[in-house]
Design a protein around this motif. Structure first.
Motif, mmCIF file in Angstrom:
data_model
loop_
_atom_site.group_PDB
_atom_site.id
_atom_site.type_symbol
_atom_site.label_atom_id
_atom_site.label_comp_id
_atom_site.label_asym_id
_atom_site.label_seq_id
_atom_site.Cartn_x
_atom_site.Cartn_y
_atom_site.Cartn_z
ATOM 1 N N ALA A 1 1.193 7.676 1.762
ATOM 2 C CA ALA A 1 2.051 6.806 2.550
ATOM 3 C C ALA A 1 3.459 7.346 2.637
ATOM 4 C CB ALA A 1 2.076 5.404 1.944
ATOM 5 N N LEU B 1 5.224 6.983 5.939
ATOM 6 C CA LEU B 1 5.269 5.672 6.564
ATOM 7 C C LEU B 1 6.601 5.007 6.257
ATOM 8 C CD1 LEU B 1 1.639 4.513 5.833
ATOM 9 C CD2 LEU B 1 2.565 5.424 7.944
ATOM 10 N N PRO C 1 -5.450 2.544 7.530
ATOM 11 C CA PRO C 1 -4.216 1.751 7.637
ATOM 12 C C PRO C 1 -3.297 2.154 8.781
ATOM 13 C CG PRO C 1 -3.912 3.449 5.989
ATOM 14 C CD PRO C 1 -5.349 3.574 6.474
ATOM 15 N N TYR D 1 -0.076 -0.096 10.273
ATOM 16 C CA TYR D 1 1.224 0.272 9.744
ATOM 17 C C TYR D 1 2.175 0.707 10.855
ATOM 18 C CZ TYR D 1 3.779 0.907 5.400
ATOM 19 O OH TYR D 1 4.642 0.739 4.359
ATOM 20 N N TRP E 1 1.412 -6.529 9.212
ATOM 21 C CA TRP E 1 1.339 -5.948 7.868
ATOM 22 C C TRP E 1 0.623 -6.868 6.896
ATOM 23 C CZ3 TRP E 1 6.902 -3.501 7.259
ATOM 24 C CH2 TRP E 1 6.924 -2.301 7.985
ATOM 25 N N TRP F 1 -2.097 3.057 -0.360
ATOM 26 C CA TRP F 1 -0.934 2.574 0.383
ATOM 27 C C TRP F 1 -0.575 1.136 0.030
ATOM 28 C CZ3 TRP F 1 -5.741 3.538 2.595
ATOM 29 C CH2 TRP F 1 -6.460 2.423 3.017
ATOM 30 N N LEU G 1 2.982 -0.984 0.726
ATOM 31 C CA LEU G 1 2.931 -2.057 1.714
ATOM 32 C C LEU G 1 3.410 -3.372 1.117
ATOM 33 C CD1 LEU G 1 2.116 -2.904 4.575
ATOM 34 C CD2 LEU G 1 -0.207 -3.276 3.729
#
Length: 229
Positions: free
Chosen positions: A56, A59, A153, A157, A176, A189, A193
């Motif tokens: 992640a 992200l 995801p 995301y 989310w 992730w 998150l």
């Protein structure tokens, strides 16, 4: 990098208050103070420096075509080279030529309509071509990316991030939250998150409080004006 996300959320909240909620100029400093106080508290107690999951890492607050391509690729990297159409479209995206990237991706999807990464690349290109706005064609592309790979995801995301950038934090929170609900407990992730959702929840709560404050202030001003007449 986590502080970049927090700062971006604060900036978006300020813009929403000024342009959508019509916050009076005399209230700008108060609203900014509320944001700084709340987000500073979250920074102290929310562990904003916690490491993100390895997959992640990209992200985050994504702006340039280079960042967007690298972040998307990191989610789909299985050790094999990407398809040729993705290489070509990513080249356009890295240069900020999202319209040309989208055109290539549309042609590729006609031949392989179940390719999740191609759909996601198209969704991102459409958002960027629209200067950060989540358009109906982009929503369709995000939805098709999700349908093609439900356990992945990426679609949720990136859609959440796009909503944030366009000043729609409630929609980002919804997307989310749905992603978190369908994420396995051991998903790499998930921790990242959860952290972002906690910060977003605090931001939305502060925005709701400020909205009520503005409404009360406007009502009081209208009442005072009516009494004066």
């Amino acid at each position: 990098m986590e502080w970049l996300v927090i700062t971006s959320l604060a900036a978006i909240a300020m813009l929403v208050a000024i342009f959508l909620l019509r916050l009076p100029r005399q209230g700008w400093m108060l609203f900014a103070a509320v944001l700084i106080f709340g987000l500073s508290g979250y920074g102290l107690f929310g562990s904003p420096g916690q490491p993100s999951a390895p997959k992640a890492a990209g992200l985050e607050t994504l702006r340039s075509g280079e960042q967007l391509v690298d972040a998307r690729r990191s989610l789909f990297d299985d050790g094999s080279p990407p398809a040729s159409h993705l290489v070509l479209s990513d080249g356009f995206a890295r240069q900020g030529r999202f319209d040309q990237a989208a055109g290539l991706l549309r042609n590729a999807i006609r031949d392989n309509p179940n390719d999740a990464e191609t759909w996601l690349a198209l969704a991102i290109a459409l958002v960027e071509h629209a200067e950060g706005q989540v358009t109906p064609p982009a929503i369709v592309a995000f939805s098709n990316a999700q349908d093609a790979f439900p356990e992945h995801p990426g679609a949720g995301y990136f859609l959440g991030m796009a909503y944030l950038r366009s000043g729609r934090p409630e929609d980002a929170r919804r997307v989310w939250g749905e992603l978190l609900e369908r994420s396995p407990e051991d998903a790499p992730w998930r921790e990242d998150l959860e952290f972002r959702l906690a910060g977003l929840d605090q931001l939305i709560q502060q925005m709701d409080g400020m909205r009520r404050m503005i409404e009360a202030q406007n009502a009081a001003q209208q009442s005072a004006a009516a009494d004066a007449e």
